[in-house]
Design a protein around this motif. Structure first.
Motif, mmCIF file in Angstrom:
data_model
loop_
_atom_site.group_PDB
_atom_site.id
_atom_site.type_symbol
_atom_site.label_atom_id
_atom_site.label_comp_id
_atom_site.label_asym_id
_atom_site.label_seq_id
_atom_site.Cartn_x
_atom_site.Cartn_y
_atom_site.Cartn_z
ATOM 1 N N PRO A 28 0.839 -1.210 0.000
ATOM 2 C CA PRO A 28 0.000 0.000 0.000
ATOM 3 C C PRO A 28 0.865 1.248 0.000
ATOM 4 O O PRO A 28 2.016 1.240 0.464
ATOM 5 N N PRO A 29 0.358 2.327 -0.474
ATOM 6 C CA PRO A 29 1.148 3.572 -0.496
ATOM 7 C C PRO A 29 1.437 4.040 0.930
ATOM 8 O O PRO A 29 0.667 3.782 1.855
ATOM 9 N N PRO A 30 2.560 4.700 1.142
ATOM 10 C CA PRO A 30 2.892 5.171 2.492
ATOM 11 C C PRO A 30 1.887 6.215 2.962
ATOM 12 O O PRO A 30 1.282 6.937 2.151
ATOM 13 N N PRO A 31 1.693 6.309 4.258
ATOM 14 C CA PRO A 31 0.749 7.321 4.763
ATOM 15 C C PRO A 31 1.269 8.721 4.493
ATOM 16 O O PRO A 31 2.485 8.933 4.341
ATOM 17 N N PRO A 32 0.408 9.679 4.437
ATOM 18 C CA PRO A 32 0.864 11.058 4.170
ATOM 19 C C PRO A 32 1.753 11.565 5.304
ATOM 20 O O PRO A 32 1.445 11.369 6.477
ATOM 21 N N GLN A 33 2.834 12.199 4.930
ATOM 22 C CA GLN A 33 3.763 12.738 5.907
ATOM 23 C C GLN A 33 3.253 14.084 6.437
ATOM 24 O O GLN A 33 2.680 14.871 5.685
ATOM 25 N N PRO A 34 3.442 14.329 7.722
ATOM 26 C CA PRO A 34 3.000 15.621 8.262
ATOM 27 C C PRO A 34 3.819 16.768 7.681
ATOM 28 O O PRO A 34 5.027 16.637 7.438
ATOM 29 N N LEU A 35 3.166 17.878 7.464
ATOM 30 C CA LEU A 35 3.837 19.036 6.905
ATOM 31 C C LEU A 35 4.758 19.657 7.954
ATOM 32 O O LEU A 35 4.399 19.737 9.125
ATOM 33 N N PRO A 36 5.934 20.084 7.552
ATOM 34 C CA PRO A 36 6.818 20.749 8.526
ATOM 35 C C PRO A 36 6.233 22.100 8.944
ATOM 36 O O PRO A 36 5.709 22.851 8.117
ATOM 37 N N LEU A 37 6.356 22.370 10.221
ATOM 38 C CA LEU A 37 5.807 23.608 10.766
ATOM 39 C C LEU A 37 6.809 24.746 10.590
ATOM 40 O O LEU A 37 8.026 24.547 10.617
ATOM 41 N N THR A 38 6.266 25.928 10.434
ATOM 42 C CA THR A 38 7.107 27.113 10.360
ATOM 43 C C THR A 38 7.558 27.521 11.756
ATOM 44 O O THR A 38 7.075 26.999 12.768
ATOM 45 N N ALA A 39 8.480 28.449 11.822
ATOM 46 C CA ALA A 39 8.976 28.918 13.121
ATOM 47 C C ALA A 39 7.860 29.589 13.922
ATOM 48 O O ALA A 39 7.781 29.425 15.151
ATOM 49 N N LYS A 40 6.969 30.293 13.251
ATOM 50 C CA LYS A 40 5.865 30.955 13.951
ATOM 51 C C LYS A 40 4.882 29.928 14.508
ATOM 52 O O LYS A 40 4.375 30.073 15.633
ATOM 53 N N GLU A 41 4.625 28.868 13.739
ATOM 54 C CA GLU A 41 3.723 27.826 14.224
ATOM 55 C C GLU A 41 4.329 27.050 15.394
ATOM 56 O O GLU A 41 3.626 26.699 16.346
ATOM 57 N N ARG A 42 5.641 26.760 15.323
ATOM 58 C CA ARG A 42 6.287 26.075 16.450
ATOM 59 C C ARG A 42 6.253 26.930 17.707
ATOM 60 O O ARG A 42 6.035 26.419 18.816
ATOM 61 N N LYS A 43 6.447 28.219 17.567
ATOM 62 C CA LYS A 43 6.381 29.115 18.714
ATOM 63 C C LYS A 43 4.975 29.148 19.308
ATOM 64 O O LYS A 43 4.793 29.164 20.531
ATOM 65 N N LYS A 44 3.965 29.125 18.442
ATOM 66 C CA LYS A 44 2.578 29.141 18.924
ATOM 67 C C LYS A 44 2.247 27.860 19.683
ATOM 68 O O LYS A 44 1.596 27.896 20.741
ATOM 69 N N LEU A 45 2.670 26.709 19.178
ATOM 70 C CA LEU A 45 2.419 25.450 19.877
ATOM 71 C C LEU A 45 3.143 25.400 21.227
ATOM 72 O O LEU A 45 2.599 24.893 22.219
ATOM 73 N N ARG A 46 4.350 25.911 21.272
ATOM 74 C CA ARG A 46 5.083 25.927 22.543
ATOM 75 C C ARG A 46 4.362 26.815 23.562
ATOM 76 O O ARG A 46 4.276 26.471 24.749
ATOM 77 N N THR A 47 3.848 27.934 23.119
ATOM 78 C CA THR A 47 3.107 28.807 24.035
ATOM 79 C C THR A 47 1.845 28.121 24.542
ATOM 80 O O THR A 47 1.495 28.224 25.732
#
Length: 388
Positions: A28-47
């Protein structure tokens, strides 16, 4: 039982489960890979994670599961935090506040000390960082130094290459630091037109004033080393314009002088990528002649580096040192451009292929960006003093 081909001794209470065999079909085809987050998105998740942890801690305090923390009392908020109790006995309250401040400062210093890496860990971290940088590609820079005035400059060339985990060699042709090539035997006395012809004869190209520094390593390690060779070290320290005209040079006879005939300088002759390094460490070698220098490199399969430096002529073809005015030379361009010899002539590319001049990541052609123009007669002044 034996009549039917069945051995009763092989019958036990164990149940055999044969391994499942996958049906003959495509995977079967591989599952979809998660999109890499931007620096602003990583900062928002950390907050958001920090806010969630703080809300859980506050809920536990309200439920009485954990004791509430003591108020962070300082001398500036003493009256607001303690109120009337601060007025009853101000000396005791001040002593208690100062003790709390000292305890917080000691706890802060203790946490920093616990998080500090040991000497072995710092060494392992530096080595791992250098290996990651080298895994992206082996970059090579070839520098040509016309004259090494003293051992202090030679020490900087050597120790910085070792500290940056660069491999290569510094080839000193002739008398080493503070001197030119060894003086030949005294020529027979001549006079008249013959003496004028001998004294005015030019030195062979690529033999006089050619000390070569070859460094190999990662792109990030080359950035500070290029700044050291082309900007920080003042190769012409103590040089006077009268020396270039020959007025201040002490004559030894037959056109030989104790000082170089041209202003000492360092130019970047060639830089590019190779498949694997030619050297295992950085070392300083002193040879007696240009032929011995080329033979030393030829024994290690890197004679083309000497040919490139010997054929390079910064006064006619221009050099790469002027390109230091842009940060791209010491930054991303080390990973994206291959510069051919600006002097032409002998030698090939470091990987054995014909020489090419490819444009880097920025705008403009490679010749316009890296070859530069011929330096002015006065030379470019260094950006800072030779204080390191």
């Amino acid at each position: 039982a034996y009549a039917h081909g069945v051995d009763p001794s092989r019958i036990t209470h164990y149940v055999e489960h044969p391994p499942p065999v996958q049906p003959p079909a495509e995977r079967p085809p591989p599952p979809p890979q998660p999109l890499p987050l931007t620096a602003k998105e990583r900062k928002k998740l950390r907050t958001q994670r920090r806010h969630a942890a703080e809300r859980e801690r506050q809920d536990a305090i309200r439920a009485g599961l954990v004791p509430p923390p003591e108020p962070k009392v300082k001398l500036s908020n003493l009256m607001r935090a303690l109120g009337e109790s601060a007025v009853a006995n101000p000396s005791a309250i001040e002593a208690r506040v100062r003790a709390q401040m000292a305890a917080r400062e000691a706890a802060h210093a203790r946490r920093n000390e616990d998080a500090k890496l040991s000497k072995d860990q710092r060494t392992a971290k530096r080595v791992a960082k250098a290996e990651r940088d080298l895994a992206e590609g082996v970059h090579v820079c070839v520098y040509k130094v016309t004259h090494v005035a003293d051992r202090q400059k030679l020490h900087k060339v050597d120790i910085n290459a070792q500290q940056l985990n660069l491999t290569g060699v510094c080839l000193l042709v002739g008398g080493g630091p503070g001197g030119d090539a060894p003086a030949p035997a005294a020529p027979p006395p001549v006079s008249g037109a013959a003496a004028a012809a001998v004294s005015s004869a030019p030195a062979p190209a690529g033999v006089s004033g050619c000390n070569v520094v070859v460094v190999e390593g990662g792109a990030r390690a080359h950035k500070p080393y290029a700044a050291l060779m082309l900007r920080r070290i003042r190769w012409d320290d103590g040089w006077d314009d009268e020396d270039e005209r020959g007025d201040g040079a002490e004559a030894l006879g037959a056109g030989l002088t104790t000082r170089p005939a041209v202003r000492p300088s360092c130019t970047l002759v060639w830089r590019g990528l190779v498949a694997k390094p030619f050297f295992k460490s950085f070392r300083v070698e002193q040879v007696r002649s240009a032929d011995a220098a080329r033979k030393w490199l030829a024994d290690r399969g890197a004679a083309h580096y000497w040919d490139a430096a010997a054929a390079h002529n910064a006064t006619q073809a221009g050099g790469l040192a002027d390109a230091l005015e842009t940060e791209e030379l010491l930054g991303a361009d080390f990973a994206g451009a291959t510069v051919g010899l600006s002097g032409g002539g002998a030698g090939g590319r470091a990987d054995g292929l014909p020489l090419t001049l490819a444009a880097g990541a920025g705008g403009g052609s490679g010749a316009q960006r890296f070859a530069g123009s011929a330096p002015s007669a006065g030379g470019a002044a260094p950006m800072d003093d030779d204080d390191d």
